[in-house]
Design an enzyme around this catalytic site. Structure first.
Site, mmCIF file in Angstrom:
data_model
loop_
_atom_site.group_PDB
_atom_site.id
_atom_site.type_symbol
_atom_site.label_atom_id
_atom_site.label_comp_id
_atom_site.label_asym_id
_atom_site.label_seq_id
_atom_site.Cartn_x
_atom_site.Cartn_y
_atom_site.Cartn_z
ATOM 1 N N ASP A 126 -52.515 70.763 22.670
ATOM 2 C CA ASP A 126 -52.510 69.920 23.852
ATOM 3 C C ASP A 126 -50.978 70.110 24.281
ATOM 4 O O ASP A 126 -50.172 69.767 23.634
ATOM 5 C CB ASP A 126 -52.835 68.409 23.621
ATOM 6 N N GLU B 288 -55.259 72.437 27.700
ATOM 7 C CA GLU B 288 -55.708 72.185 26.134
ATOM 8 C C GLU B 288 -56.698 73.342 25.794
ATOM 9 O O GLU B 288 -57.235 73.749 26.707
ATOM 10 C CB GLU B 288 -56.613 70.904 26.448
#
Length: 199
Positions: free
Chosen positions: A10, A105
C-alpha cells in the site's frame, strides 16, 4: 497443511507523495491534492497534512482552516498511472500472480516464489521497499502486510503506517489483531461496524 503467503503493498499518501517527489519544494510540507483549481474537496493528503486533521473528503475551506499553510495541488493522473505501471513491473519480478487492488495497492501471491529470494517473504518486502525508493524516488514509501489470506495481508499493511511491515501468521494473527477496531477490516463500513460492535 501448508498455508499461502500473500503480500499486500500500500503506497503511502500516494498522490501527495508523488507530488512531493516531483516537486522538491513540497517535500516535508502539508499538501492537499484537489481535482482541479477551485474544486471543493481534498482527494488525498500528505502525511504532513494528515497530522493537522486533513484527510480525503475534507473540504478546501476546512483544510485551509485546519492547516492555513497547506499547499493545494491539482491532481496529475498521468503521473500516478505512470508510477503504477512501474510498480506493476516490479511486482512481476517476484510473482506472476499479482493483482492491482487500486491505483496505489497491490496483492501478490508469493507462495510458490518466496523461497527463491533471500529472506523469503520479509526479504521480498525489504527489497521492494528499497527498489521503490531507488527507482521511483526517495520520497516514495509503502506499507506492507504479509498474511496467509488476502484479508489479513491487507489488514497487516494498515497496521503500521507509514512505511511499516506487519506479518500475520496462523500462530500470531489472533493476538496481533485482538485490539484492532472491527472497522479496520477491509469491506466493513460504518453501519456494519456499529452492528458488529453492538453484538
Amino acid at each position: 497443511m501448508s498455508s499461502n503467503t500473500i503480500l499486500h503493498l500500500d503506497m503511502n499518501s500516494y498522490f501527495a507523495t508523488s507530488a512531493q517527489q516531483a516537486n522538491p519544494y513540497l517535500r516535508g510540507k502539508p499538501v492537499g491534492i484537489i481535482k482541479a483549481a477551485g474544486r471543493g474537496c481534498v482527494i488525498a493528503a500528505s502525511i504532513e497534512a494528515k497530522k493537522f486533521g486533513v484527510k480525503t473528503g475534507t473540504t478546501v475551506p476546512e483544510a485551509q482552516r485546519l492547516c492555513p499553510h497547506i499547499a493545494l495541488v491539482p491532481a496529475d493522473m498521468d503521473l500516478y498511472f505512470s508510477l503504477t505501471q512501474r510498480l506493476m513491473q516490479m511486482c512481476a519480478d517476484y510473482s506472476t500472480d499479482y493483482e492491482i487492488f487500486s491505483i496505489d495497492e497491490f496483492f501478490m501471491d508469493i507462495t510458490k516464489t518466496e523461497h527463491c529470494f533471500s529472506g523469503g517473504a520479509i526479504g521480498i518486502v525489504w527489497e521492494l521497499k528499497s527498489r521503490i525508493t531507488q527507482e521511483l524516488g526517495e520520497w516514495m514509501k509503502c506499507s506492507a502486510g504479509v498474511g496467509f489470506t488476502r484479508l489479513l495481508a491487507k489488514l497487516g499493511s494498515e497496521m503500521r503506517k507509514p512505511d511499516g511491515l506487519t506479518v500475520l501468521t496462523p500462530d500470531n494473527y489472533l493476538t496481533a489483531t485482538a485490539y484492532l477496531p472491527v472497522s479496520e477490516v477491509c469491506g466493513i463500513g460504518h453501519a456494519r461496524a456499529r452492528y458488529l460492535q453492538e453484538i
